[in-house]
Design a protein around this motif. Structure first.
Motif, mmCIF file in Angstrom:
data_model
loop_
_atom_site.group_PDB
_atom_site.id
_atom_site.type_symbol
_atom_site.label_atom_id
_atom_site.label_comp_id
_atom_site.label_asym_id
_atom_site.label_seq_id
_atom_site.Cartn_x
_atom_site.Cartn_y
_atom_site.Cartn_z
ATOM 1 N N ASP A 159 3.429 -4.763 -47.302
ATOM 2 C CA ASP A 159 3.831 -6.138 -47.535
ATOM 3 C C ASP A 159 4.800 -6.428 -48.755
ATOM 4 O O ASP A 159 4.711 -5.320 -49.778
ATOM 5 C CB ASP A 159 2.604 -7.074 -47.654
ATOM 6 C CG ASP A 159 2.999 -8.509 -47.171
ATOM 7 O OD1 ASP A 159 4.233 -8.870 -47.212
ATOM 8 O OD2 ASP A 159 2.202 -9.212 -46.900
ATOM 9 N N ILE A 160 5.390 -7.294 -49.048
ATOM 10 C CA ILE A 160 6.333 -7.502 -50.148
ATOM 11 C C ILE A 160 5.580 -8.263 -51.504
ATOM 12 O O ILE A 160 5.877 -8.161 -52.601
ATOM 13 C CB ILE A 160 7.456 -8.178 -49.657
ATOM 14 C CG1 ILE A 160 8.815 -7.622 -50.465
ATOM 15 C CG2 ILE A 160 7.392 -9.636 -49.985
ATOM 16 C CD1 ILE A 160 9.954 -7.880 -49.844
ATOM 17 N N GLU A 161 4.822 -9.219 -51.117
ATOM 18 C CA GLU A 161 4.540 -10.171 -52.206
ATOM 19 C C GLU A 161 3.718 -9.421 -53.329
ATOM 20 O O GLU A 161 3.911 -9.561 -54.381
ATOM 21 C CB GLU A 161 3.410 -11.369 -51.640
ATOM 22 C CG GLU A 161 4.036 -12.177 -50.891
ATOM 23 C CD GLU A 161 4.274 -12.120 -49.549
ATOM 24 O OE1 GLU A 161 3.963 -10.688 -48.967
ATOM 25 O OE2 GLU A 161 4.540 -12.815 -48.726
ATOM 26 N N HIS A 205 6.202 -7.383 -43.556
ATOM 27 C CA HIS A 205 6.401 -8.935 -44.226
ATOM 28 C C HIS A 205 7.599 -9.443 -43.425
ATOM 29 O O HIS A 205 8.628 -8.735 -42.908
ATOM 30 C CB HIS A 205 6.987 -8.612 -45.649
ATOM 31 C CG HIS A 205 7.540 -9.919 -46.128
ATOM 32 N ND1 HIS A 205 6.618 -10.777 -46.535
ATOM 33 C CD2 HIS A 205 8.751 -10.439 -46.642
ATOM 34 C CE1 HIS A 205 7.356 -11.796 -47.220
ATOM 35 N NE2 HIS A 205 8.458 -11.568 -47.078
HETATM 36 ZN ZN LIG Z 1 4.546 -10.743 -47.024
#
Ligand SMILES: [Zn+2]
Length: 317
Positions: free
Chosen positions: A13-15, A65
């Motif tokens: 994921d990116i966060e 994401h």
């Molecule tokens: Zn995300």
């Protein structure tokens, strides 16, 4: 020491990646998102290299994401299978996770209703989600969905709050935190990433963590950030009970809970019925975003990296 785990699935994921430092970094087609994708790809590449060097035979990375198109496969070792977009199948979004024997979660975030960096569960439209009174982090949903296929969850990376939440549901899981509270200035991404890769490698050799699966019935309360009107729409659409800005339902187990949450977060009955052809359309939008992303990164890349990079133009004849 040679690794005992031969096949790994990475959910990325990116966060919680080293590239995302604000809400804009998580927004499709935003300039900060392009930077975030760059950092996320470098994180995944570093972990993959480290695992392959340690004897892991195969790695599949699911880009998880938003659109499912954030990773730059050309930055990731060619031996790694990078799966982008969402797959229909037994595990939501992933399909069939086999032959992976273990899962690692990179760049994740804390649950809706908690204090972590860009904390949310499935969508930021939910301000809070409680299952039997406790916040529900995504890692719990994902790990519980993968467990029936024999996958143990070995490693988790995200903000410190997200790491603590992962340890609350998988007590022995190895975690590696990224603290963004002081901002990006002075953050040494290369140094942090080297630690991430080493920690993921160590997780291969740690004792296999067991997961705490909450026993059903799972009494679930979902609060909508924008008040009663979206709660009303969802309640009517899916026939669930509503009180003001909250909907309530009971799921028999984690699998059933995940399915209900996907419906209320992403679907309408009409979309669900036509998902077979809508999913490829949705994925096509993500692929178009990748073309924009690569243009952005080429435009803003430091000269040195452009010269060395795999996408550098061949020398003029
Ligand atoms: Zn995300």
């Amino acid at each position: 020491m040679a690794s005992m785990v031969r096949h790994i699935l990475i959910i990325a994921d990116i966060e919680g990646s080293s590239g995302c430092w604000s809400r804009r970094g998580a927004v499709f087609l935003n300039r900060e998102w392009a930077q975030a994708c760059d950092g996320m790809s470098a994180d995944v590449a570093a972990v993959a290299k480290s695992l392959l060097n340690d004897g892991v035979e195969s790695i599949t990375v699911n880009d998880f994401h938003r659109t499912g198109y954030n990773l730059l496969p050309e930055r990731i070792p060619p031996a790694v299978k990078v799966v982008q977009g969402y797959q229909a199948g037994p595990v939501p979004g992933i399909g069939d996770p086999r032959p992976a024997e273990a899962a690692m979660f990179l760049g994740l975030h804390a649950a809706s209703g908690t204090q972590g960096f860009l904390a949310h569960t499935l969508t930021s439209r939910l301000s809070d989600i409680r299952v039997n009174g406790r916040p529900l982090p995504e890692v719990q949903l994902f790990a519980a969905s993968l467990a029936p296929y024999g996958l143990r969850s070995l490693f988790f990376s995200g903000c410190p709050v997200a790491c603590r939440q992962a340890q609350a549901v998988i007590p022995q899981i190895t975690t590696y935190a990224i603290d963004k509270s002081a901002g990006r200035t002075g953050f040494d991404a290369d140094d942090w990433r080297a630690g991430l890769a080493a920690s993921a490698r160590d997780a291969l050799h740690a004792a296999a963590p067991a997961m705490i699966l909450p026993q059903g019935p799972l009494h679930t309360v979902v609060t909508f950030r924008d008040g009663p009107s979206p709660a009303k729409a969802v309640a009517r659409r899916w026939g669930v009970e509503r009180q003001h800005d909250q909907i309530r339902f009971v799921a028999a187990d984690m699998r059933a809970l995940y399915h209900v949450l996907i419906r209320i977060c992403y679907l309408t009955p009409g979309i669900e019925k036509h998902l077979g052809w809508l999913l490829p359309l949705f994925n096509a939008r993500g692929r178009l975003g990748m073309a924009w992303l690569r243009r952005q990164l080429r435009k803003h890349a430091p000269r040195a990296r452009l010269a060395d990079g795999p996408r550098a133009a061949p020398p003029a004849p």
